[in-house]
Design a protein around this motif. Structure first.
Motif, short mmCIF file in Angstrom:
data_model
loop_
_atom_site.label_atom_id
_atom_site.label_comp_id
_atom_site.label_asym_id
_atom_site.label_seq_id
_atom_site.Cartn_x
_atom_site.Cartn_y
_atom_site.Cartn_z
N ARG A 63 23.83 65.51 26.12
CA ARG A 63 22.83 64.81 26.95
C ARG A 63 21.59 64.46 26.13
N ALA A 64 21.13 65.41 25.31
CA ALA A 64 19.93 65.16 24.49
C ALA A 64 20.18 64.05 23.47
N LEU A 65 21.36 64.05 22.85
CA LEU A 65 21.68 63.01 21.88
C LEU A 65 21.82 61.65 22.56
N GLU A 66 22.38 61.64 23.76
CA GLU A 66 22.48 60.38 24.52
C GLU A 66 21.09 59.89 24.90
N ARG A 67 20.26 60.79 25.38
CA ARG A 67 18.89 60.44 25.78
C ARG A 67 18.12 59.81 24.63
N ASP A 68 18.32 60.36 23.41
CA ASP A 68 17.59 59.88 22.24
C ASP A 68 18.25 58.67 21.59
N GLY A 69 19.36 58.19 22.15
CA GLY A 69 20.01 56.98 21.63
C GLY A 69 20.90 57.21 20.43
N MET A 70 21.24 58.46 20.14
CA MET A 70 22.08 58.77 18.97
C MET A 70 23.57 58.60 19.27
N ILE A 71 23.94 58.80 20.54
CA ILE A 71 25.34 58.64 20.95
C ILE A 71 25.38 57.88 22.27
N THR A 72 26.56 57.37 22.60
CA THR A 72 26.78 56.76 23.90
C THR A 72 27.78 57.61 24.66
N ARG A 73 27.71 57.52 25.96
CA ARG A 73 28.64 58.22 26.85
C ARG A 73 29.29 57.16 27.73
N ALA A 74 30.62 57.10 27.69
CA ALA A 74 31.36 56.14 28.52
C ALA A 74 32.24 56.93 29.48
N ALA A 75 31.99 56.73 30.79
CA ALA A 75 32.79 57.39 31.82
C ALA A 75 33.75 56.37 32.41
N TYR A 76 35.02 56.73 32.51
CA TYR A 76 36.05 55.84 33.02
C TYR A 76 36.48 56.30 34.40
#
Length: 124
Positions: A63-76
Motif C-alpha cells: 500500500r505504501a509503495l502504491e501510494r508513493d507511485g513506486m508500484i501499481t496495483r491491478a485488481a481483476y
C-alpha cells in the motif's frame, strides 16, 4: 515573493522527510527487487521469496509503495479475485541507488561484522 524552501529531511512536517525512510525500509526494497524484471506479481508470488515477512506487513508495504507511485496495483473482476502488482517508471528510478547500496554492503560487510562483534563483546 520568496523562493520555496529546500526540502528539510529533519522537519517532520516536510513531505521529503518520509521518503528516504520508505525507500530504505527493508521490505520495500525487497518488493521492488521482486518486481525488478517488470513482470506483474500476485501477492502470493511476492510472499514466496520474502518468506520472513508477515502478510500484514507485506500488505502495508505494498500500500505504501502504491501510494508513493513506486508500484501499481491491478485488481481483476474474476473468481477467485486476482490482484497483481507491477513496478512503475518512478519505481525503476530507485534501482541505481539500490544497486549502489547493495555494492556498498557487499564491499563493507566484513567491517560491519567486525564492528558488530566488537560491540557485542563490549556490551556482554
Amino acid at each position: 515573493m520568496r523562493a520555496p524552501l529546500p526540502p528539510d529531511l529533519f522537519d517532520p512536517a516536510c513531505p521529503s522527510s518520509a521518503t528516504p525512510f520508505q525507500i530504505g525500509d527493508k521490505w520495500a526494497g525487497m518488493v521492488l527487487t521482486c518486481l525488478r524484471d517488470g513482470a506483474p506479481r500476485r501477492f502470493t508470488e511476492l510472499r514466496v521469496p520474502m518468506r520472513r515477512v508477515s502478510s500484514k506487513v507485506l500488505a502495508e508495504t505494498l500500500r505504501a509503495l502504491e501510494r508513493d507511485g513506486m508500484i501499481t496495483r491491478a485488481a481483476y473482476d474474476e473468481l477467485p479475485p486476482r490482484v497483481e502488482y507491477a513496478i512503475t517508471d518512478l519505481g525503476r528510478t530507485l534501482f541505481p541507488a539500490m544497486d549502489a547500496c547493495r555494492a556498498w554492503a557487499a564491499e563493507h560487510l566484513p567491517a560491519v561484522e567486525s564492528a558488530r562483534a566488537a560491540y557485542a563483546s563490549r556490551t556482554s
